[in-house]
Design a protein around this motif. Structure first.
Motif, mmCIF file in Angstrom:
data_model
loop_
_atom_site.group_PDB
_atom_site.id
_atom_site.type_symbol
_atom_site.label_atom_id
_atom_site.label_comp_id
_atom_site.label_asym_id
_atom_site.label_seq_id
_atom_site.Cartn_x
_atom_site.Cartn_y
_atom_site.Cartn_z
ATOM 1 N N GLU A 12 -13.033 -13.398 3.369
ATOM 2 C CA GLU A 12 -12.890 -12.406 4.529
ATOM 3 C C GLU A 12 -11.163 -12.796 5.026
ATOM 4 O O GLU A 12 -11.072 -11.894 5.620
ATOM 5 C CB GLU A 12 -13.693 -12.896 6.200
ATOM 6 C CG GLU A 12 -15.054 -12.534 5.535
ATOM 7 C CD GLU A 12 -14.998 -11.011 5.567
ATOM 8 O OE1 GLU A 12 -14.900 -10.502 6.459
ATOM 9 O OE2 GLU A 12 -15.385 -10.491 4.565
ATOM 10 N N GLN A 13 -10.565 -14.327 5.179
ATOM 11 C CA GLN A 13 -9.678 -14.513 5.457
ATOM 12 C C GLN A 13 -8.599 -13.723 3.601
ATOM 13 O O GLN A 13 -7.603 -13.763 4.931
ATOM 14 C CB GLN A 13 -9.188 -16.020 5.371
ATOM 15 C CG GLN A 13 -9.894 -17.006 6.483
ATOM 16 C CD GLN A 13 -9.825 -16.384 7.792
ATOM 17 O OE1 GLN A 13 -8.945 -16.577 8.054
ATOM 18 N NE2 GLN A 13 -11.014 -16.383 8.492
ATOM 19 N N LEU A 14 -8.961 -13.367 3.307
ATOM 20 C CA LEU A 14 -7.710 -12.655 2.830
ATOM 21 C C LEU A 14 -6.747 -11.260 2.947
ATOM 22 O O LEU A 14 -7.807 -10.975 3.095
ATOM 23 C CB LEU A 14 -8.225 -12.862 1.038
ATOM 24 C CG LEU A 14 -8.408 -13.562 -0.113
ATOM 25 C CD1 LEU A 14 -9.762 -13.277 -0.869
ATOM 26 C CD2 LEU A 14 -7.579 -14.654 0.189
ATOM 27 N N SER A 15 -6.252 -10.949 2.605
ATOM 28 C CA SER A 15 -5.316 -9.795 3.075
ATOM 29 C C SER A 15 -6.257 -8.817 2.390
ATOM 30 O O SER A 15 -7.292 -9.234 1.195
ATOM 31 C CB SER A 15 -4.012 -9.243 3.014
ATOM 32 O OG SER A 15 -3.807 -9.555 1.124
ATOM 33 N N GLU A 16 -6.493 -7.434 3.477
ATOM 34 C CA GLU A 16 -7.514 -6.897 2.498
ATOM 35 C C GLU A 16 -7.083 -6.179 0.718
ATOM 36 O O GLU A 16 -7.940 -5.613 -0.221
ATOM 37 C CB GLU A 16 -6.985 -5.033 3.643
ATOM 38 C CG GLU A 16 -8.910 -4.287 2.971
ATOM 39 C CD GLU A 16 -9.606 -4.650 3.503
ATOM 40 O OE1 GLU A 16 -9.796 -6.021 4.777
ATOM 41 O OE2 GLU A 16 -10.767 -5.812 3.478
ATOM 42 N N ASP A 17 -5.817 -5.666 0.611
ATOM 43 C CA ASP A 17 -5.030 -5.515 -0.714
ATOM 44 C C ASP A 17 -5.938 -6.871 -1.796
ATOM 45 O O ASP A 17 -6.389 -6.208 -2.517
ATOM 46 C CB ASP A 17 -3.920 -5.798 -0.819
ATOM 47 C CG ASP A 17 -3.095 -3.729 -0.167
ATOM 48 O OD1 ASP A 17 -3.885 -3.693 -0.144
ATOM 49 O OD2 ASP A 17 -1.945 -4.454 -0.707
ATOM 50 N N HIS A 18 -5.521 -8.385 -0.952
ATOM 51 C CA HIS A 18 -6.202 -8.784 -2.426
ATOM 52 C C HIS A 18 -8.192 -9.198 -2.619
ATOM 53 O O HIS A 18 -8.413 -9.174 -3.149
ATOM 54 C CB HIS A 18 -5.860 -10.896 -1.578
ATOM 55 C CG HIS A 18 -4.101 -10.627 -2.294
ATOM 56 N ND1 HIS A 18 -3.415 -12.030 -1.515
ATOM 57 C CD2 HIS A 18 -2.936 -10.324 -2.837
ATOM 58 C CE1 HIS A 18 -2.477 -11.875 -1.895
ATOM 59 N NE2 HIS A 18 -2.021 -11.107 -2.458
ATOM 60 N N ARG A 19 -8.288 -9.284 -0.863
ATOM 61 C CA ARG A 19 -10.083 -9.016 -0.690
ATOM 62 C C ARG A 19 -10.332 -7.610 -1.883
ATOM 63 O O ARG A 19 -11.048 -8.204 -3.028
ATOM 64 C CB ARG A 19 -10.259 -8.636 -0.283
ATOM 65 C CG ARG A 19 -11.624 -8.757 -0.104
ATOM 66 C CD ARG A 19 -12.475 -9.337 2.030
ATOM 67 N NE ARG A 19 -12.082 -7.673 2.156
ATOM 68 C CZ ARG A 19 -13.525 -7.378 2.157
ATOM 69 N NH1 ARG A 19 -14.636 -7.563 2.047
ATOM 70 N NH2 ARG A 19 -14.037 -5.652 2.913
#
Lengths: 238, 184
Positions: B130-137
């Motif tokens: 959840e802490q990742l950026s949306e692109d990374h997630r």
């Protein structure tokens, strides 16, 4: 001057450092299986010797396994069932709207069709039911022309099909109703139908508004062989 | 004018649709759940996807690789939803309340030790994700969680394979750092 040759112990140490770097830099590709064979062998033999890199690979594999195992609650089966039912109903509603629109738009065209193509006979009396023959599994367009004395808004059209006859766009439905309007003069209604098996009975089209109701019968039978793709019938609303 | 009503000639549209899309519904739901972290939202997303695609049944028949194609349509729908949800503060507060309730609902004594540790690891992992950026997630969800290949991800995200690969590597590094630094 003699070239410098490092002692064997230093050479092994340097090789180990190189391989640690190779392993770290290529860890993702190594585990994704997208590394070329030589590098794979190099890393595989290195992690046998190097405990730090082995731990690194193990930990990375563990993280990936944990990601794959993240739980998902079961999908309730009625979710899909209800979505499909809604999708089908929505599609049929849209098709009905198109059908109603087609009837209204057809009024202008009907004159052309009557003048050039129609073999006409009024079909008001069930005793004089007109007959058409359908070829199994072929779509056949039945064109009905309605003569109306006046403009009629808010008319309810209903088509009732005999067994083993399907109306295109409405599979499994023996009756289809929709709201539409009739213009003064000739109005054309096109019904794409198909026989799926032996047919006995009439296709009944009724038009109803607050003041009156009219029903028109068209006898349908099924036959093998090539027949004309269209039939025209005319009915007087008067 | 004759084609007032369209349908796939001689076949039942519903059964064609079910044949084409049916095998993908469960994996799509899983993916939707990964996107949303919420059962209701995932179900809604899948339902809306089916409603959207049903009238295009004849187009689906022409699609060569349905799995990434379907995932792409659903991903775009989800991105659109996300954009509109971000405008709503009320939704965000509801989500946090729901998350807090789900964490409190875990009773350590009620599950075996090994399962408990797995559950804690999974919670840490979910929180780190959840802490990742949306692109990374998204790239991690598609590749490492749901097993999409880079080629399939190219279709889903409409992005060059090289870009996806480096994004995936950075996402893993970031996830590893989050798990290592003791935040979770």
């Amino acid at each position: 001057m003699e070239p410098f040759e490092p002692p064997e112990r230093v050479k092994r140490h340097m090789d180990a450092i190189m391989s640690c770097e190779t392993t770290t830099q290529n860890l993702n590709d190594f585990l994704d299986g997208s590394l070329d064979g030589l590098k794979v062998e190099e890393i595989q033999s290195h992690i046998k010797e190097c405990e730090a890199c082995r731990r690194l690979v193990d930990r990375e594999q563990g993280m990936r396994a944990a990601l794959r195992e993240l739980p998902v609650p079961e999908l309730r089966p009625d979710v899909v069932r209800s979505a499909l039912a809604k999708a089908r109903q929505g599609h049929e509603r849209r098709a009905r709207r198109r059908l109603a629109m087609g009837g209204a738009l057809a009024a202008g065209f009907a004159i052309f069709a009557v003048a050039n193509l129609l073999v006409t006979s009024p079909v008001n009396n069930p005793a004089e039911v007109a007959q058409i023959t359908l070829v199994k599994d072929q779509i056949h367009e039945i064109k009905l022309v309605f003569n109306s004395k006046n403009d009629v808004d808010g008319a309810t059209f209903t088509v009732r099909l005999p067994g083993n006859v399907a109306l295109r766009g409405f599979p499994h439905q023996q009756a289809v109703s929709w709201k539409g309007r009739l213009k003064q003069g000739k109005n054309l209604l096109v019904l794409p139908v198909m026989a799926t098996g032996p047919v006995e009975g009439d296709l009944i089209t009724s038009i109803e508004n607050a003041e009156s109701k009219k029903a028109f019968h068209l006898g349908i039978q099924m036959e093998a062989g090539n027949l004309s793709r269209s039939s025209y019938r005319i009915a007087d609303m008067a | 004018m004759g084609n007032i009503i369209r349908f796939l000639s001689g076949r039942d549209k519903l059964s064609v649709f079910e044949r084409l899309v049916g095998p993908h519904v469960d994996p799509l739901y899983k993916l939707a759940y990964r996107f949303t972290n919420n059962t209701m939202e995932a179900e809604d997303l899948v339902q809306d996807l089916l409603l959207k695609l049903y009238p295009k049944c004849h187009e689906l028949e022409k699609v060569e690789k349905l799995r990434p194609w379907l995932a792409r349509v659903m991903y775009r729908m989800w991105v659109d939803r996300l954009r509109s949800q971000r405008l709503s503060v009320v939704d965000a507060v509801d989500d946090l309340t729901e998350l807090a309730q789900s964490v409190e609902a875990v009773d350590p004594d009620s599950i075996p030790e090994q399962a408990y540790h797995r559950s804690i690891t999974q919670q840490k992992l979910l929180q780190a994700l959840e802490q990742l950026s949306e692109d990374h997630r998204i790239v991690l969800i598609l590749h490492d969680v749901e097993g999409y290949s880079l080629e399939e991800m190219r279709v889903v995200l409409d992005c060059a394979i090289g870009t996806l690969k480096s994004r995936l590597h950075r996402a893993r590094d970031r996830l590893r750092n989050l798990l290592d630094d003791g935040t979770f």
